[in-house]
Design an enzyme around this catalytic site. Structure first.
Site, mmCIF file in Angstrom:
data_model
loop_
_atom_site.group_PDB
_atom_site.id
_atom_site.type_symbol
_atom_site.label_atom_id
_atom_site.label_comp_id
_atom_site.label_asym_id
_atom_site.label_seq_id
_atom_site.Cartn_x
_atom_site.Cartn_y
_atom_site.Cartn_z
ATOM 1 C CB VAL A 1 -1.099 0.064 1.004
ATOM 2 C CG1 VAL A 1 -2.189 -1.099 1.134
ATOM 3 C CG2 VAL A 1 -0.262 0.018 2.498
ATOM 4 C CE1 TYR B 1 -0.517 0.130 14.334
ATOM 5 C CE2 TYR B 1 -1.178 0.846 16.673
ATOM 6 C CZ TYR B 1 -1.517 0.383 15.292
ATOM 7 O OH TYR B 1 -2.595 -0.529 15.025
#
Ligand SMILES: NC(=O)c1ccc[n+]([C@@H]2O[C@H](COP(=O)([O-])OP(=O)(O)OC[C@H]3O[C@@H](n4cnc5c(N)ncnc54)[C@H](O)[C@@H]3O)[C@@H](O)[C@H]2O)c1
Length: 267
Positions: A63, A153
């Site tokens: 992606v 993250y």
């Protein structure tokens, strides 16, 4: 008629825990699916298990690579003639705090979780518009609502939450809705299998007000609702799916602490 009858849906990171649950749930509700992931062999296995080759296409995709998005959108167009829903579900952890951050891992995490989702919206939204409108669901995390031990993250999931708001405004005139979901601890995903640190995992579980982890099916049901026309007036929203942790986790833990202090005669 299924709740997603006639819808063409692209799910990234589809061979992971939540992606698999979504693929099964969406197919059962009548959708046609384009399933992508880094792991082609796992996608082939999933496609076999789904048993509807006429409504399932798979493609290897990273992606964070823009050319991969061009190929996948071309596949949606040629194979099914359009697209109604994108689920930006692919994600990765960097498993490092700020003090020990290696820039290469930081960069990869942002490239997959944030840039990947941006590229997905950039390439999918025009096709969704041309297909009559639809929905984009960005899979963020409770790490996009508060602090999390993994610095990259956290930054990527906060970024995705903000990007969702911007996208909802940008794409509203195309009749493309954009929402983010924010899962807490979800079992049966590589996040909790590979990252199994039993003390940590158990501590997280016990801190959840509903006293259980989530399941991939819990998430699939929420994404199904946001993908379907049942949510047709919802855009720019963020939904925590975390057993109450974000809203009431502190109150819940304070209550537990109070009880334990009382039983230890500290109060
Ligand atoms: N599992 C949890 O507890 C949890 C909690 C909050 C948020 N999330 C988010 O949920 C989403 C789905 O994850 P999951 O829980 O199913 O975990 P998972 O690890 O089982 O699935 C993630 C999938 O993403 C794929 N992927 C990773 N990097 C990729 C890339 N560059 N290109 C394409 N695919 C890639 C992996 O191959 C994997 O199949 C992720 O965005 C994750 O951050 C998970």
């Amino acid at each position: 008629m299924g709740r997603l009858a006639g819808k063409i849906i692209l799910i990234t990171g589809a061979s992971g825990g939540q992606g698999i649950a979504e693929a099964h749930a969406f197919l059962a509700e009548g959708a046609s699916l384009i399933l992508t992931d880094l792991r082609l062999a796992a996608l082939e296995e999933l496609a076999k298990a789904l048993r509807h080759p006429e409504r399932v296409a798979i493609a290897e995709q990273n992606v964070s690579h823009e050319p991969d998005w061009e190929s996948v959108i071309a596949l949606a167009r040629t194979r099914f003639g359009g697209l109604h829903v994108l689920v930006n579900n692919a994600g990765t952890l960097s498993r490092q705090n700020i003090a020990r951050s290696e820039v290469s891992r930081w960069d990869t995490t942002l490239a997959v979780n944030l840039t990947g989702a941006m590229l997905g919206m950039k390439h999918a939204a025009p096709l969704i518009r041309d297909s009559g409108g639809g929905s984009i669901v960005n899979v963020s995390s409770t790490a996009g609502l508060g602090a999390h031990y993994d610095a990259a993250y956290t930054a990527s999931k906060w970024g995705l939450r903000g990007l969702t708001k911007t996208a909802s405004a940008e794409f509203a005139e195309w009749n493309v809705r954009v929402n983010s979901i924010h899962p807490g601890q979800i079992d049966d995903t590589s996040f909790f299998r590979d990252g199994e640190r039993s003390g940590f995992t158990e501590a997280v579980r016990r801190s959840i007000p509903l006293q259980r982890s989530g399941t991939p099916l819990d998430c699939a049901k929420l994404v199904l609702f946001l993908a379907s026309d049942e949510s047709s007036f919802i855009t720019g929203a963020e939904i925590a799916i975390d057993g109450g942790s974000t809203a009431g986790g502190l109150l819940f833990l304070r209550g537990k602490l109070q009880n334990s202090l009382a039983s230890d005669n500290f109060s």
